[in-house]
Design an enzyme around this catalytic site. Sequence first.
Site, PDB file in Angstrom:
ATOM      1  N   ASP A 141       5.003   3.890   6.036  1.00  0.00           N
ATOM      2  CA  ASP A 141       6.140   3.297   4.922  1.00  0.00           C
ATOM      3  C   ASP A 141       6.906   4.584   4.377  1.00  0.00           C
ATOM      4  O   ASP A 141       6.457   6.192   4.504  1.00  0.00           O
ATOM      5  CB  ASP A 141       4.633   2.645   3.432  1.00  0.00           C
ATOM      6  CG  ASP A 141       3.691   3.761   3.433  1.00  0.00           C
ATOM      7  OD1 ASP A 141       4.115   5.317   3.656  1.00  0.00           O
ATOM      8  OD2 ASP A 141       2.233   3.194   3.477  1.00  0.00           O
ATOM      9  N   ARG A 165      -4.420   5.099  -6.567  1.00  0.00           N
ATOM     10  CA  ARG A 165      -3.102   4.001  -6.863  1.00  0.00           C
ATOM     11  C   ARG A 165      -2.365   3.468  -7.389  1.00  0.00           C
ATOM     12  O   ARG A 165      -1.519   3.353  -7.548  1.00  0.00           O
ATOM     13  CB  ARG A 165      -4.016   2.610  -5.420  1.00  0.00           C
ATOM     14  CG  ARG A 165      -4.933   3.579  -3.966  1.00  0.00           C
ATOM     15  CD  ARG A 165      -5.191   1.866  -3.252  1.00  0.00           C
ATOM     16  NE  ARG A 165      -5.201   2.647  -1.717  1.00  0.00           N
ATOM     17  CZ  ARG A 165      -6.964   2.498  -1.908  1.00  0.00           C
ATOM     18  NH1 ARG A 165      -7.847   3.165  -3.187  1.00  0.00           N
ATOM     19  NH2 ARG A 165      -7.304   2.684  -0.815  1.00  0.00           N
ATOM     20  N   HIS A 196      -3.858  10.936  -3.047  1.00  0.00           N
ATOM     21  CA  HIS A 196      -1.924   9.035  -2.899  1.00  0.00           C
ATOM     22  C   HIS A 196      -1.313   9.279  -4.066  1.00  0.00           C
ATOM     23  O   HIS A 196      -2.082   8.375  -4.265  1.00  0.00           O
ATOM     24  CB  HIS A 196      -2.928   8.509  -3.353  1.00  0.00           C
ATOM     25  CG  HIS A 196      -1.972   6.883  -2.059  1.00  0.00           C
ATOM     26  ND1 HIS A 196      -1.910   7.039  -0.766  1.00  0.00           N
ATOM     27  CD2 HIS A 196      -2.062   5.606  -2.491  1.00  0.00           C
ATOM     28  CE1 HIS A 196      -1.583   5.598  -0.900  1.00  0.00           C
ATOM     29  NE2 HIS A 196      -1.656   5.265  -1.301  1.00  0.00           N
ATOM     30  N   GLY A 242     -31.074   2.030 -10.176  1.00  0.00           N
ATOM     31  CA  GLY A 242     -30.374   2.290  -9.810  1.00  0.00           C
ATOM     32  C   GLY A 242     -29.252   3.665 -10.600  1.00  0.00           C
ATOM     33  O   GLY A 242     -28.757   3.999  -9.939  1.00  0.00           O
ATOM     34  N   LYS A 292       7.621  -0.589   4.760  1.00  0.00           N
ATOM     35  CA  LYS A 292       6.137  -1.490   4.423  1.00  0.00           C
ATOM     36  C   LYS A 292       6.406  -2.784   3.573  1.00  0.00           C
ATOM     37  O   LYS A 292       6.725  -2.345   2.728  1.00  0.00           O
ATOM     38  CB  LYS A 292       5.250  -0.712   4.534  1.00  0.00           C
ATOM     39  CG  LYS A 292       3.286  -1.449   4.502  1.00  0.00           C
ATOM     40  CD  LYS A 292       2.422  -0.314   4.142  1.00  0.00           C
ATOM     41  CE  LYS A 292       2.078   0.289   2.804  1.00  0.00           C
ATOM     42  NZ  LYS A 292       0.920   1.045   2.636  1.00  0.00           N
TER      43      LYS A 292
END
Length: 296
Positions: free
Chosen positions: A170, A93, A127, A35, A193
Site C-alpha cells: 500500500d 492505527r 505504524h 488476573g 489497497k
Amino acid sequence: MLVCACSASKYFGRKLAKATGSGYLEIETRRFPDGELYVRVCGDVAGESVVLVQSMYKEPNDRLVEYLLTARTIKELGAEALIGVVPYLPYARQDARFKPGEAVSLEIVLDLLAHAGTDRLVVVDAHLHRVPDLSEISRIPVHNLTVMDRLGEYLRANLDLSEPLVLAPDEEAEQWAKVVAEILGTDYCALSKERLGDREVSVAGELELEGRDAVIVDDIISTGGTTAAAARLAKEAGARKVVAACSHAILALGAEHRIFSAGVEELVASDTVPSPYSVVSAVPPVAGLLEKIARS
C-alpha cells in the site's frame, strides 16, 4: 545506565544490556488469581538512568498496563531518568478521529506512557500514516528507529533473489520498500489497497514479473491479509518466487497459513516481536541511540 525488561521482552532486554555494556536489573511479574498484575523492581534504581523495555505485541492491553506499573514504580524508587524502549508500539492505527466519538488511541497511549514517568521513548518502525513525527503529539521526545535497512541487508546476503522487484502493498509501505530496494540495487512498486473490513483487503497494481522474484515489504504483518493479497497478485503477474519481509511479525489469527498458502515462500522479520522468522535484530540501532543519548 541500567537496563530492565518487562515480561514480553526479557531476551531483548538482556541483549540490549550486553550491547550497551549496562547492568541488567530483574523485574518480577506475576498474576493474581483474578488476573491482576503484580510487579516488583528487584534492585536499587535510585539516582540511575534506567532503560525499561517492553514490546507490546499480541496482548497489547496487558503489556501496556505492565509497562505503566513498572515505569511508575521505577520513578517512585528514585530513578533519575527513565527511557522507555517499546520495540512494537500498539494503538498507532487510530491516529485520528475518523468517525464522531472515536478514541484517538495513539495520542492517549503516548500520554499514558509519559504520565507513568517515561522521560524519553524509543520505538521501532511505528505504524505511522498521518503523523510524520510522534514527538509532535507527545509530551516527551520520541525516537522512531527503523530496521528496514537491516532487513534489506539480510535479504541481500542470505537469499538468492533473481532480479527482485520490491513491492509495497500500500502507499504507506512505499517508504520502506524504497529503503529495501536501494539496498538490493533494484526497483520498487507501490500497490493500491482497499480495506474491505478489519481482516479483509484487496490490492491492485500493474506488474510484470515473469522471471523475477517479488519481495513484499511492510512494517507489520498482523492477520496477513494484506501480504497474502499482494503475494497472489505477484504470482498472477508471473513472479518466480515471493518473499515477505516485515519489522513486526504479529502473525495473528492464522496469518502464517494465510500468507504461505498465497504463495509466500520465505518470511523475514525482526525481533521486535519474537517469532520463528525473527532473524534480524533491532538491538543494534536501539543500542546505538542509547549510547548517543548517554554521551549527550
